[in-house]
Design a protein around this motif. Sequence first.
Motif, PDB file in Angstrom:
ATOM      1  N   HIS A  80      10.470 -38.446   8.496  1.00  0.00           N
ATOM      2  CA  HIS A  80       9.659 -39.642   8.754  1.00  0.00           C
ATOM      3  C   HIS A  80       8.974 -40.139   7.484  1.00  0.00           C
ATOM      4  N   LYS A  81       8.554 -39.213   6.648  1.00  0.00           N
ATOM      5  CA  LYS A  81       7.927 -39.605   5.382  1.00  0.00           C
ATOM      6  C   LYS A  81       8.908 -40.387   4.519  1.00  0.00           C
ATOM      7  N   ASN A  84       9.572 -43.850   6.178  1.00  0.00           N
ATOM      8  CA  ASN A  84       8.422 -44.751   6.021  1.00  0.00           C
ATOM      9  C   ASN A  84       8.373 -45.334   4.610  1.00  0.00           C
ATOM     10  N   GLN A  85       8.660 -44.491   3.633  1.00  0.00           N
ATOM     11  CA  GLN A  85       8.663 -44.959   2.243  1.00  0.00           C
ATOM     12  C   GLN A  85       9.809 -45.939   2.009  1.00  0.00           C
ATOM     13  N   TYR A  87      11.223 -47.834   4.218  1.00  0.00           N
ATOM     14  CA  TYR A  87      10.888 -49.085   4.916  1.00  0.00           C
ATOM     15  C   TYR A  87       9.926 -49.923   4.071  1.00  0.00           C
ATOM     16  N   ALA A  88       8.934 -49.260   3.494  1.00  0.00           N
ATOM     17  CA  ALA A  88       7.930 -49.972   2.695  1.00  0.00           C
ATOM     18  C   ALA A  88       8.535 -50.583   1.436  1.00  0.00           C
ATOM     19  N   LEU A 101      14.955 -48.046  11.166  1.00  0.00           N
ATOM     20  CA  LEU A 101      14.292 -47.815  12.449  1.00  0.00           C
ATOM     21  C   LEU A 101      15.208 -47.104  13.439  1.00  0.00           C
ATOM     22  N   LYS A 104      15.042 -43.566  12.505  1.00  0.00           N
ATOM     23  CA  LYS A 104      13.739 -43.058  12.946  1.00  0.00           C
ATOM     24  C   LYS A 104      13.765 -42.768  14.450  1.00  0.00           C
ATOM     25  N   GLU A 116       8.265 -42.787  21.665  1.00  0.00           N
ATOM     26  CA  GLU A 116       8.315 -43.218  20.266  1.00  0.00           C
ATOM     27  C   GLU A 116       9.745 -43.614  19.874  1.00  0.00           C
ATOM     28  N   SER A 120      11.015 -47.330  18.463  1.00  0.00           N
ATOM     29  CA  SER A 120      11.769 -47.515  17.216  1.00  0.00           C
ATOM     30  C   SER A 120      13.112 -48.186  17.473  1.00  0.00           C
TER      31      SER A 120
END
Length: 285
Positions: A80-81, A84-85, A87-88, A101, A104, A116, A120
């Motif tokens: 997930h880390k 998330n990175q 995606y950002a 997503l 995810k 969850e 996603s």
Amino acid sequence: MLKKEYATALHYAKLAKENIPYLMKAGVSQDGIDTLEQYVQTMENEMKPQKFENDYSDLFLKLLNEASRLYKMKHFSECHKMLNQLYAETKENSMRFGQILGTKGNAYLQEGLYKEAIDSFERAKGFFHNVKDIERKEAANYLMTVLNGICLALDGLGQTDKAIALLEHEIELEELTQANEHKWNLIITLCNRLIKDNQDTIQYKDTFFCKILNYLDQVDNQENLSHEIRGVLYSSYGSLYCVTEKYEESKRYYELAEKEFLLINSPNMKKVEQMLNVIKRQLQK
């Protein structure tokens, strides 16, 4: 060399190339002229924007695959880390946002975090519906994966009826055209789920049987189906007739599926062969 310096160098190199006749008069050798032309070509290639794009695409897919590997190894926090990175750092790109997503959602599914996962997958679905026209065929494959993920998550929540309703709703949204493989896959997925979930209660030619058969016939009536889709379709027919103990008809369809899969060396061959062995044993009783 920086991009600005590339542009400046290319500008002057092109000016020199345009004046090759004068350079030759000034005594520049043919080797020198050839070197200049190669230099211009090299600089033009270096300035092409897709070079960076291709490199970034390769890196993006590598990171996405690494995230998939992490959740399969049950390293969910790291997965997930990374996602998330990613995606950002991803610029406006519906296909990539959907892929991130969707991955995810798969991770949440593996964790047993079904709500969850659905969130996603739903977000991924929105992005896949918003891709560029040139990406729609590829996005359709991802959409099937996302929808299957949502259905599995609903199963995990004990909401199988909602999974069926979702597939039926998605089918209604799609137009049945000869180019719409997404709808064919949806129909086959729905039929396989209906057969599996109701295998102990389906009766030959009852209302439920006819409903599934009608769905399958819609796909069968299409022309130019790929060997893979037609093979999966015939397998679904075979499964329907098998659970209703019509083994001769089931055998016929599985043999048709076998022929389709043989043409493309499909990984589905093994399952078909297993089913044919089961059916042959039933026929020998």
